[in-house]
Design a protein around this motif. Structure first.
Motif, mmCIF file in Angstrom:
data_model
loop_
_atom_site.group_PDB
_atom_site.id
_atom_site.type_symbol
_atom_site.label_atom_id
_atom_site.label_comp_id
_atom_site.label_asym_id
_atom_site.label_seq_id
_atom_site.Cartn_x
_atom_site.Cartn_y
_atom_site.Cartn_z
ATOM 1 N N TYR A 1 7.316 5.715 4.311
ATOM 2 C CA TYR A 1 6.982 4.454 3.634
ATOM 3 C C TYR A 1 7.786 3.296 4.233
ATOM 4 O O TYR A 1 7.241 2.223 4.526
ATOM 5 C CB TYR A 1 7.261 4.581 2.129
ATOM 6 N N LEU B 1 5.548 0.695 6.199
ATOM 7 C CA LEU B 1 5.105 -0.285 5.214
ATOM 8 C C LEU B 1 6.186 -1.277 4.790
ATOM 9 O O LEU B 1 5.867 -2.390 4.358
ATOM 10 C CB LEU B 1 4.570 0.435 3.955
ATOM 11 N N TRP B 2 7.453 -0.910 4.884
ATOM 12 C CA TRP B 2 8.511 -1.741 4.325
ATOM 13 C C TRP B 2 9.290 -2.529 5.371
ATOM 14 O O TRP B 2 9.471 -3.736 5.233
ATOM 15 C CB TRP B 2 9.468 -0.851 3.523
ATOM 16 N N LEU C 1 9.071 11.384 2.833
ATOM 17 C CA LEU C 1 8.058 10.466 2.307
ATOM 18 C C LEU C 1 8.618 9.049 2.200
ATOM 19 O O LEU C 1 7.935 8.074 2.535
ATOM 20 C CB LEU C 1 7.572 10.957 0.943
ATOM 21 N N VAL C 2 9.849 8.933 1.724
ATOM 22 C CA VAL C 2 10.498 7.620 1.643
ATOM 23 C C VAL C 2 10.638 7.016 3.040
ATOM 24 O O VAL C 2 10.391 5.817 3.245
ATOM 25 C CB VAL C 2 11.878 7.734 0.961
#
Length: 229
Positions: free
Chosen positions: A20, A24-25, A16-17
């Motif tokens: 992301y 998104l990051w 999940l990290v």
């Protein structure tokens, strides 16, 4: 069981990290654009596809030396997972090449040696499936696994040894300077992705290995009853 559950939870959280961070990051790479994001999946898959065949070869050799079924089950387990990861290496690679370079496939050294690795995995599993059960099957398959273990470092070094359409190495002991990969965010995202996929891979190995051990026990029981009757 606690370790197995811990691996599952840890791998799920890291995945999940990773998702992301990837979507998104981390910033979009200036030259390659959005398609470069497949890089964060392609590199971990490549790492695990190559390390799997080394594990298969080592486990096969130890099995031949010791006769331990435990090592043979480990070799078979990692071969099954290895062919999945090798397939994903090829799929993500050709998708990325199509988006960035405009072609699906070229007989580049790195691509060709990776395809050879895929055939080695398939050959190993076919030998295990269709040759006589027992030590003879393990011996034949171990020879194939050894060729795969030789092929793995060739894949890694292909862009160093030969002219290649594949991007140059930017991860590992002989890679270019770390700054060549881009921003620190890109480098950190790649490291997290490699860690996430590695723990997920270990979780899959543990789960499939326990299942393989049960299959081997049933095979031995079946052979015992067949010998009696």
């Amino acid at each position: 069981m606690l370790v197995r559950n811990g691996l599952l939870v840890t791998s799920a959280a890291l995945m999940l990290v990773t998702l992301y961070m990837v979507f998104l990051w981390v910033p979009t790479e200036l030259n390659l654009g959005v398609s470069q994001r497949i890089f964060y999946f392609h590199v971990p898959l490549g790492w695990l596809g190559m390390i799997s065949i080394v594990v298969v070869a080592v486990a096969s050799i130890v099995h031949l030396i010791t006769g331990s079924q435990w090592w043979d089950d480990l070799a078979y387990t990692t071969a099954e997972l290895g062919v999945v990861f090798a397939s994903l290496i090829l799929v993500t690679g050709v998708i990325w090449a199509r988006g960035d370079l405009g072609w699906w496939w070229t007989w580049d050294a790195k691509l060709t040696t990776t395809l050879v690795l895929w055939f080695i995995y398939v050959g190993y599993l076919m030998v295990r499936a269709y040759s006589p059960k027992g030590s003879q099957s393990a011996r034949f398959a171990s020879v194939i696994a050894l060729f795969g273990a030789i092929d793995a470092p060739i894949i890694y070094m292909a862009t160093v040894w030969w002219s290649s359409a594949h991007p140059e190495l930017n991860v590992g002991p002989v890679a270019n300077d770390r700054d060549a990969i881009g921003s620190n965010k890109i480098y950190l995202t790649l490291l997290v992705a490699v860690l996430a996929f590695t723990i997920f891979y270990i979780h899959l190995v543990v789960e499939r290995f326990h299942l393989r051990r049960a299959e081997s026990a049933l095979d031995r029981l079946h052979q015992s009853f067949a010998a009696r009757f």
